[in-house]
Enzyme design. Structure first.
Site, PDB file in Angstrom:
ATOM      1  N   HIS A 189       0.783  -1.373  -0.060  1.00 23.94           N
ATOM      2  CA  HIS A 189      -0.081  -0.115   0.078  1.00 23.94           C
ATOM      3  C   HIS A 189       0.921   1.343   0.047  1.00 23.94           C
ATOM      4  O   HIS A 189       0.724   2.225  -0.589  1.00 23.94           O
ATOM      5  CB  HIS A 189      -0.863   0.147   1.329  1.00 23.94           C
ATOM      6  CG  HIS A 189      -2.156  -0.928   1.194  1.00 23.94           C
ATOM      7  ND1 HIS A 189      -2.766  -1.512   2.076  1.00 23.94           N
ATOM      8  CD2 HIS A 189      -2.925  -1.239   0.031  1.00 23.94           C
ATOM      9  CE1 HIS A 189      -3.717  -2.215   1.631  1.00 23.94           C
ATOM     10  NE2 HIS A 189      -3.718  -1.961   0.406  1.00 23.94           N
ATOM     11  N   GLU A 417      -6.146 -12.527 -12.994  1.00 30.03           N
ATOM     12  CA  GLU A 417      -5.102 -12.379 -11.973  1.00 30.03           C
ATOM     13  C   GLU A 417      -4.985 -13.485 -11.341  1.00 30.03           C
ATOM     14  O   GLU A 417      -4.226 -13.655 -10.120  1.00 30.03           O
ATOM     15  CB  GLU A 417      -5.745 -11.317 -10.910  1.00 30.03           C
ATOM     16  CG  GLU A 417      -7.250 -11.327 -10.556  1.00 30.03           C
ATOM     17  CD  GLU A 417      -7.963  -9.981  -9.851  1.00 30.03           C
ATOM     18  OE1 GLU A 417      -7.002  -9.230  -9.571  1.00 30.03           O
ATOM     19  OE2 GLU A 417      -9.177 -10.102  -9.765  1.00 30.03           O
ATOM     20  N   ASP A 441      -1.769  -9.121  -8.155  1.00 30.78           N
ATOM     21  CA  ASP A 441      -2.346 -10.396  -7.637  1.00 30.78           C
ATOM     22  C   ASP A 441      -1.981 -11.672  -8.640  1.00 30.78           C
ATOM     23  O   ASP A 441      -1.707 -12.670  -7.973  1.00 30.78           O
ATOM     24  CB  ASP A 441      -4.129 -10.547  -7.662  1.00 30.78           C
ATOM     25  CG  ASP A 441      -4.519  -9.936  -6.248  1.00 30.78           C
ATOM     26  OD1 ASP A 441      -4.081  -9.884  -5.337  1.00 30.78           O
ATOM     27  OD2 ASP A 441      -5.721  -9.355  -6.561  1.00 30.78           O
ATOM     28  N   CYS A 488      -3.760  -3.443 -16.052  1.00 32.75           N
ATOM     29  CA  CYS A 488      -3.858  -2.572 -15.091  1.00 32.75           C
ATOM     30  C   CYS A 488      -3.280  -2.685 -13.734  1.00 32.75           C
ATOM     31  O   CYS A 488      -3.674  -1.716 -12.617  1.00 32.75           O
ATOM     32  CB  CYS A 488      -5.568  -2.379 -14.802  1.00 32.75           C
ATOM     33  SG  CYS A 488      -6.303  -3.978 -14.072  1.00 32.75           S
TER      34      CYS A 488
END
Length: 563
Positions: A189, A417, A441, A488
């Protein structure tokens, strides 16, 4: 450069920063064991509950101010502060005579053990839980709130073991020259938020918190180096090169295209309406990932269809004629929804009921979102594309696409993913209208390396040839059926890797807005043949590091960007 002490980590946000080191300390001390309170239990319980609610409110306010991905992260953290089970645990301890600060510490400690034992995503939420605990205890004891200094006389280099999302989200770019953390990986994050803000950043830098306060440091967010007490000539050289790159980037506008004219639409990842201004300013040609979680997280009730429709239309209207790819609600795992019944204990939530799996359990929630999207799209000139996360099988893909078409949404696709989806992409492509690869992922599942755990950060690297093989399989599967295949995930924001992705057959790239000029400039300096040659070289390598090195050797134009 001249010889000086150098620390190294993973450069996760390009650019250079120079300033005195501020090591983030000020951890809240543990309240004394056995501490008691005077007065009524009810008053002490209220004091604790009020402090938790104030912390939650503050996290929400920080998220609203920051917007985008930060708002999603802080919204989830606020939900943790409002967890009813946690409040009950604190109240029970207070009823035993334990003072509120100590009760908070002990109740959070019990939750901490549960999360750590769960592993995966939940284990990584321990740091978030500690941050909430410390903020609550600070309020109860009158201590200063932990976190980043709110004012400084000059730009500084912020150093920490790790940075709580609440702190990272509100870093003042005018005062923070760069930041360096001992923990965290390239897709943590903290790294994602740093790139979104355009602040040079390095993570996984061993020994960083041992630096003396005030020592001057030169941070290179591209190479991952921290040079201590550098010579002025070294500072001028790196900052001058960074300024020159910025000038090159500023001149890099227009559609994404390779040197020989191969079009590669460059799109923006958007976490909500607040990200639109940055996307438009950086010349995004559309939206490649519109995260819709911001509407659903931290709510006692699901958003109405009217509320959803208004939010979706705001993004559609920003890109008339452009593609806007909406990811349906990606909840579950570390993003629980308060208005749904608890799903029960999941030993490994990252492999449990999340994304499309949650929609299949609550089909009306998906129906509501699809209806709102269809109405919003009908009133705009944007090209609306809708995709589902966490799809593993052809049957799941067909079910979702059918639901979208029935709702009046003609462009329905899926995220790739999960390795099974990449391996069977040639079959999935016949059931969907497009693919979008979520490399974050896909990498963690392919290499069994949780992207939030710094101890396996070396494995959590989209440059790994196995991940590149999965991307190539996906792009080939899409191409054989005439379908588009975008990326993405965070991999698209790496200018070097972006060229390789194009060489693998990816048709569009979506990223945080600050990365758009870098990727646009990198593509414009190389032909499609060079990108394909670089992709082949990377896939034949034996490791992520050698794959990146092999690709760079085939992309000479990167030198203009200092990459």
């Amino acid at each position: 450069m001249t010889t000086s002490v150098v620390l190294r980590g993973s450069g996760v946000s390009p650019g250079a920063g120079y300033g005195p080191v501020h090591v983030l300390v000020g951890a809240i001390p543990e309240p004394a064991p056995g501490s008691r309170y005077d007065g009524e239990a009810a008053a002490e319980r209220k004091r604790a509950a009020d402090a938790l609610e104030r912390v939650a409110d503050d996290l929400e306010a920080r998220g609203a101010k920051a917007g985008g991905a930060a708002q999603d992260v802080l919204g989830a953290q606020a939900m943790m502060a409002r967890d009813p089970g946690l409040e009950v645990g604190v109240a029970e301890l207070i009823d035993e005579g334990i003072a509120a600060p100590r009760a908070v510490f002990e109740a959070f400690g019990r939750y901490r053990e549960l999360l750590a034992a769960a592993g995966g995503y939940l284990a990584e939420r321990v740091a978030d839980l500690d941050d909430i605990r410390d903020r609550t205890i600070a309020l109860l004891t009158g201590l200063p709130m932990p976190g980043v200094p709110e004012s400084a006389a000059e730009p500084y280099v912020l150093v920490a073991k790790d940075l709580a999302p609440a702190d990272t989200a509100l870093l003042n770019k005018d005062l923070v020259a760069a930041f360096v953390t001992e923990e965290g990986g390239p897709t943590s994050h903290t790294a994602i938020l740093a790139r979104a803000m355009g602040v040079p950043a390095i993570v996984g830098c061993a020994g960083a918190t041992s630096l003396p306060q005030g020592i001057w440091a030169l941070v290179d967010g591209t190479s991952g180096s921290v040079r201590l007490s550098p010579e002025r000539a070294d500072v001028d050289s790196l900052l001058g090169a960074a300024a020159a790159r910025e000038a090159v980037l500023a001149a890099s506008m227009g559609p994404g295209v390779t040197l020989d004219g191969h079009a590669v639409p460059l799109l923006a990842n958007v976490g909500g309406p607040r990200d639109l201004e940055s996307a438009l300013a950086q010349g995004a040609e559309g939206v490649g990932l519109f995260r819709t979680e911001f509407l659903f997280l931290d709510r006692a009730e699901a958003p109405t269809e009217e509320e959803q429709e208004a939010a979706y239309r705001a993004v559609f209207d920003a890109f008339p004629g452009g593609r806007v790819v909406v990811r349906t609600l990606d909840a579950g795992a570390d993003k629980p929804l308060a208005f749904l019944p608890p799903s029960g204990e999941e030993p490994n939530p990252a492999l449990g009921e999340r994304g499309l799996r949650l929609f299949r359990k609550y089909p009306e929630m998906m129906g509501s979102q699809l209806r709102a999207l269809a109405r919003a799209a009908a009133g705009t000139r944007a090209q609306a594309y809708v995709m589902a996360p966490m799809v593993a099988t052809v049957e799941e893909a067909s079910w979702f696409v059918s639901a979208c078409h029935d709702a009046g949404l003609p462009n329905a696709g899926i995220m790739i993913e999960i390795p099974s989806a990449a391996l069977r992409a040639h079959h999935l492509a016949t059931a969907v209208d497009f693919f979008s690869i979520g490399t974050n992922d896909l990498t963690q599942y392919a290499l069994a390396a949780d992207r939030q755990v710094s101890g396996v950060a070396e494995l959590q690297d989209p440059w790994h040839p196995a991940v590149l093989d999965l991307i190539a399989l996906t792009a080939t599967g899409a191409a054989t059926t005439g379908k588009s295949c975008g990326v993405c995930g965070e991999a698209a924001a790496d200018p070097t890797l972006a060229c390789v992705l194009v060489g693998l057959g990816v048709t569009s790239l979506s990223m945080g807005s600050p990365a758009l000029p870098w990727v646009r400039a990198a593509l414009s300096r190389h032909t499609l043949t060079q990108c394909r040659t670089a992709a082949t070289a990377a896939r034949t390598a034996l490791s992520a590091a050698t794959a990146k090195s092999a690709a760079r050797n085939e992309l000479p134009g990167l030198a203009d960007l200092g990459l």
